[in-house]
Scaffold this active site. Sequence first.
Site, PDB file in Angstrom:
ATOM      1  N   HIS A   3     113.943   2.043  46.568  1.00  0.00           N
ATOM      2  CA  HIS A   3     113.855   1.680  47.981  1.00  0.00           C
ATOM      3  C   HIS A   3     112.755   0.660  48.206  1.00  0.00           C
ATOM      4  O   HIS A   3     111.727   0.666  47.519  1.00  0.00           O
ATOM      5  CB  HIS A   3     113.552   2.906  48.846  1.00  0.00           C
ATOM      6  CG  HIS A   3     114.767   3.683  49.254  1.00  0.00           C
ATOM      7  ND1 HIS A   3     115.766   3.168  50.050  1.00  0.00           N
ATOM      8  CD2 HIS A   3     115.147   4.956  48.948  1.00  0.00           C
ATOM      9  CE1 HIS A   3     116.698   4.086  50.232  1.00  0.00           C
ATOM     10  NE2 HIS A   3     116.349   5.177  49.567  1.00  0.00           N
TER      11      HIS A   3
ATOM     12  N   HIS B 141     115.993  10.016  51.610  1.00  0.00           N
ATOM     13  CA  HIS B 141     114.955  10.956  51.181  1.00  0.00           C
ATOM     14  C   HIS B 141     113.837  11.034  52.223  1.00  0.00           C
ATOM     15  O   HIS B 141     113.375  12.124  52.574  1.00  0.00           O
ATOM     16  CB  HIS B 141     114.362  10.523  49.838  1.00  0.00           C
ATOM     17  CG  HIS B 141     115.158  10.936  48.640  1.00  0.00           C
ATOM     18  ND1 HIS B 141     116.448  10.496  48.421  1.00  0.00           N
ATOM     19  CD2 HIS B 141     114.846  11.762  47.596  1.00  0.00           C
ATOM     20  CE1 HIS B 141     116.883  11.025  47.280  1.00  0.00           C
ATOM     21  NE2 HIS B 141     115.934  11.787  46.767  1.00  0.00           N
TER      22      HIS B 141
END
Length: 213
Positions: free
Chosen positions: A179, A130
């Site tokens: 993450h 992302h």
Amino acid sequence: MNKRVEKQLFIFSLLAGVIGVYLLYLVTSSEALWIDKAIASVFVTSNDSILTLFGYFTELGSKIGIGAVALLSLLVLWLTKKDYIAMATIALAVALGNEVNKLLKNWIGRERPDLEHLDEVASLSFPSGHAMVGIILYMLIAYFLVKYISSKKGKWIAAIACTLIILLLGLSRIILHVHYPTDVIGGYAFGFIWGFLWILIYEMVKEWLKKKA
């Protein structure tokens, strides 16, 4: 490209390279990093409204979000500027950047944070896709907006808006527990370098075509 801007982007790319290499060393030599714990602890939240909000931001870096925004940017470039080189630059930079991200993930092999994931994930962790693909796309959009917007105020608004999207997108991946902070920082670093390379390619092709004309 303005020489001053090119110099600034080059300096930032060198800095991004140093950060990226350093993070590679850290991630491959240690399982738990103090920087991840320190940064992640600041953004821990169970507030449903905040989680929902950042769920929207994270969609801007999903496959559907990236695809939709990329297609929209290509459409705008086609309808308003007929800049086919810019269109090809965005399409190739994003598509190939996504493949580079997959190669890096598989090569490094870092597992996701051992927390309840608040977004669906199916790949490895470092660097954040992302963050990496997001910065490639929104950095290029910012570059072309600044290039084509005539007013100084408009240029600043475009640059700031794209920067905020990039930052909030990356932050969403930490807040949603999918993450580590270093995954996001690494994604930014590698994505910035990749985006800068494609800006250089764009400018070189445009200059070459101008000389041939």
